[in-house]
Design an enzyme around this catalytic site. Structure first.
Site, PDB file in Angstrom:
ATOM      1  N   TRP A  67     -13.553   4.458  -2.412  1.00  0.00           N
ATOM      2  CA  TRP A  67     -12.677   3.976  -1.143  1.00  0.00           C
ATOM      3  C   TRP A  67     -11.360   6.121  -1.119  1.00  0.00           C
ATOM      4  CZ3 TRP A  67     -10.803   3.196   3.634  1.00  0.00           C
ATOM      5  CH2 TRP A  67      -9.974   4.039   4.229  1.00  0.00           C
ATOM      6  N   ASP A  79       0.556  -1.398   0.280  1.00  0.00           N
ATOM      7  CA  ASP A  79      -0.172  -0.002   0.055  1.00  0.00           C
ATOM      8  C   ASP A  79       0.668   1.492   0.302  1.00  0.00           C
ATOM      9  OD1 ASP A  79      -2.793   0.388   0.357  1.00  0.00           O
ATOM     10  OD2 ASP A  79      -1.888   2.103   1.517  1.00  0.00           O
ATOM     11  N   TRP A  80       0.283   2.166   0.270  1.00  0.00           N
ATOM     12  CA  TRP A  80       1.647   3.474   0.862  1.00  0.00           C
ATOM     13  C   TRP A  80       2.813   2.877   0.942  1.00  0.00           C
ATOM     14  CZ3 TRP A  80       1.743   8.164  -0.505  1.00  0.00           C
ATOM     15  CH2 TRP A  80       0.870   8.914  -0.795  1.00  0.00           C
ATOM     16  N   HIS A 138      -6.066  -6.591   0.596  1.00  0.00           N
ATOM     17  CA  HIS A 138      -5.635  -6.151   0.450  1.00  0.00           C
ATOM     18  C   HIS A 138      -4.681  -6.078   1.535  1.00  0.00           C
ATOM     19  CE1 HIS A 138      -4.080  -2.098  -0.508  1.00  0.00           C
ATOM     20  NE2 HIS A 138      -4.277  -1.515   0.677  1.00  0.00           N
ATOM     21  N   ASP A 170      -7.740  -8.590  -4.185  1.00  0.00           N
ATOM     22  CA  ASP A 170      -7.360  -6.999  -3.746  1.00  0.00           C
ATOM     23  C   ASP A 170      -7.542  -6.466  -5.247  1.00  0.00           C
ATOM     24  OD1 ASP A 170      -6.655  -4.029  -2.673  1.00  0.00           O
ATOM     25  OD2 ASP A 170      -4.343  -4.981  -3.153  1.00  0.00           O
TER      26      ASP A 170
END
Length: 308
Positions: free
Chosen positions: A168, A127-128, A284, A254
């Site tokens: 999201w 993710d980030w 995810h 995901d």
């Protein structure tokens, strides 16, 4: 703006997180004419002279996400370092959404890296954690021995995003009911226990503490005019030329970043010939769903790099 200090008593009863607390002082920068500083919390487990792997979390999680992978990696001989990004976990939390920017996050995490582990290390990112970590690889490739990227990407504009991501982003911006633990549960294939859901809620006792979590989706540089596009395009030049082992692992469930992760296998030089793979029954938050397989991917990639 206030820099909120996390009430550490909220973490007293979380499960399967026996790790010692470590802290780094971070210069948060100047905002509205005032200089700010804060503390970043991080896990640092394993022998200090062991091969190091950085474990970067994303949105809206914290280092608790790595509690299942770390024991496997320690048994394999790694030193594991997992920071809580500013605004997350036990780290300090500026309460103004506008204060959070992509470049500030890069700067804060780079300060931590320089202070704690300036020598080369491996990287696992999701993710980030990838939007930050992969940018750092592109900007300083010599500081990384290998990379394992799962459910992440380094976006560079173009205006293309999945419907799931756009939904999201809007939810994070506008929803009055922004319950972090519920978000983790909803994007994991594994049924989390009530205690695990509470552990993800623990860093966020009220709305001001969620400023960083609210901000992150808005900062993803999908649109061409977003800050970070130029920097990511520049980073991609070095990232594409990165010749050390670069493995991608995709969670098949995901809907947000699974497909974009797979694209990197064709763009990064060090990804050529590696056994990239997908994981079934994996959402995810892959670290919740398939931690052993992810850790084994890190182990295998480190061995390919010759550091383990």
């Amino acid at each position: 703006m206030e820099i909120l200090k996390t009430d550490l008593s909220r973490f007293a009863s979380i499960p399967d997180y026996p790790f010692s607390e470590n802290w780094a002082d971070i210069d948060l920068g100047t905002y509205e004419g005032k200089s700010h500083s804060g503390r970043m919390h991080y896990i640092d487990e394993g022998p200090k002279d062991a091969p190091a792997v950085l474990l970067f979390h994303g949105e809206p999680s914290w280092s608790f996400l790595y509690r299942k992978m770390i024991p496997v990696l320690l048994d394999a001989g790694f030193r594991c370092l997992a920071p809580d990004l500013i605004g997350f976990g036990k780290s300090d939390k500026p309460d103004d959404i506008a204060f959070y920017t992509y470049n500030r996050h890069i700067d804060w995490l780079s300060q931590w890296r320089t202070a704690v582990l300036p020598q080369p290390a491996g990287l696992f990112c999701q993710d980030w954690g990838g939007l930050l970590g992969l940018r750092m690889v592109g900007e300083n490739p010599d500081l990384f021995n290998f990379v394992v990227a799962s459910n992440t990407f380094l976006p560079e504009g173009g205006g293309t995003a999945s419907p799931a991501f756009l939904a999201w982003r809007e939810f994070a911006k506008a929803s009055p009911d922004f319950k972090i633990g519920g978000i983790l549960q909803g994007a994991s294939a594994t049924e989390l226990s009530a205690e695990e859901v509470a552990a993800y809620d623990a860093p966020f006792p009220d709305e001001p503490s969620k400023a960083g979590a609210r901000a992150f989706p808005q900062l993803v540089p999908i649109e061409d005019e977003k800050p970070g596009v130029a920097e990511n395009k520049a980073a991609w030049k070095a990232l594409a030329a990165f010749e050390k082992p670069f493995l991608t692992i995709v969670g098949e469930d995901d809907a947000v970043l699974g497909k974009t992760t797979a694209v990197m296998a064709d763009r990064v030089a060090g990804a050529k010939g590696l056994p990239h793979f997908s994981l079934s029954t994996c959402g995810h938050f892959c670290q919740e769903d398939r931690p052993v397989e992810l850790a084994q991917g890190v182990i295998d990639t480190a061995q390919k790099a010759g550091i383990l």
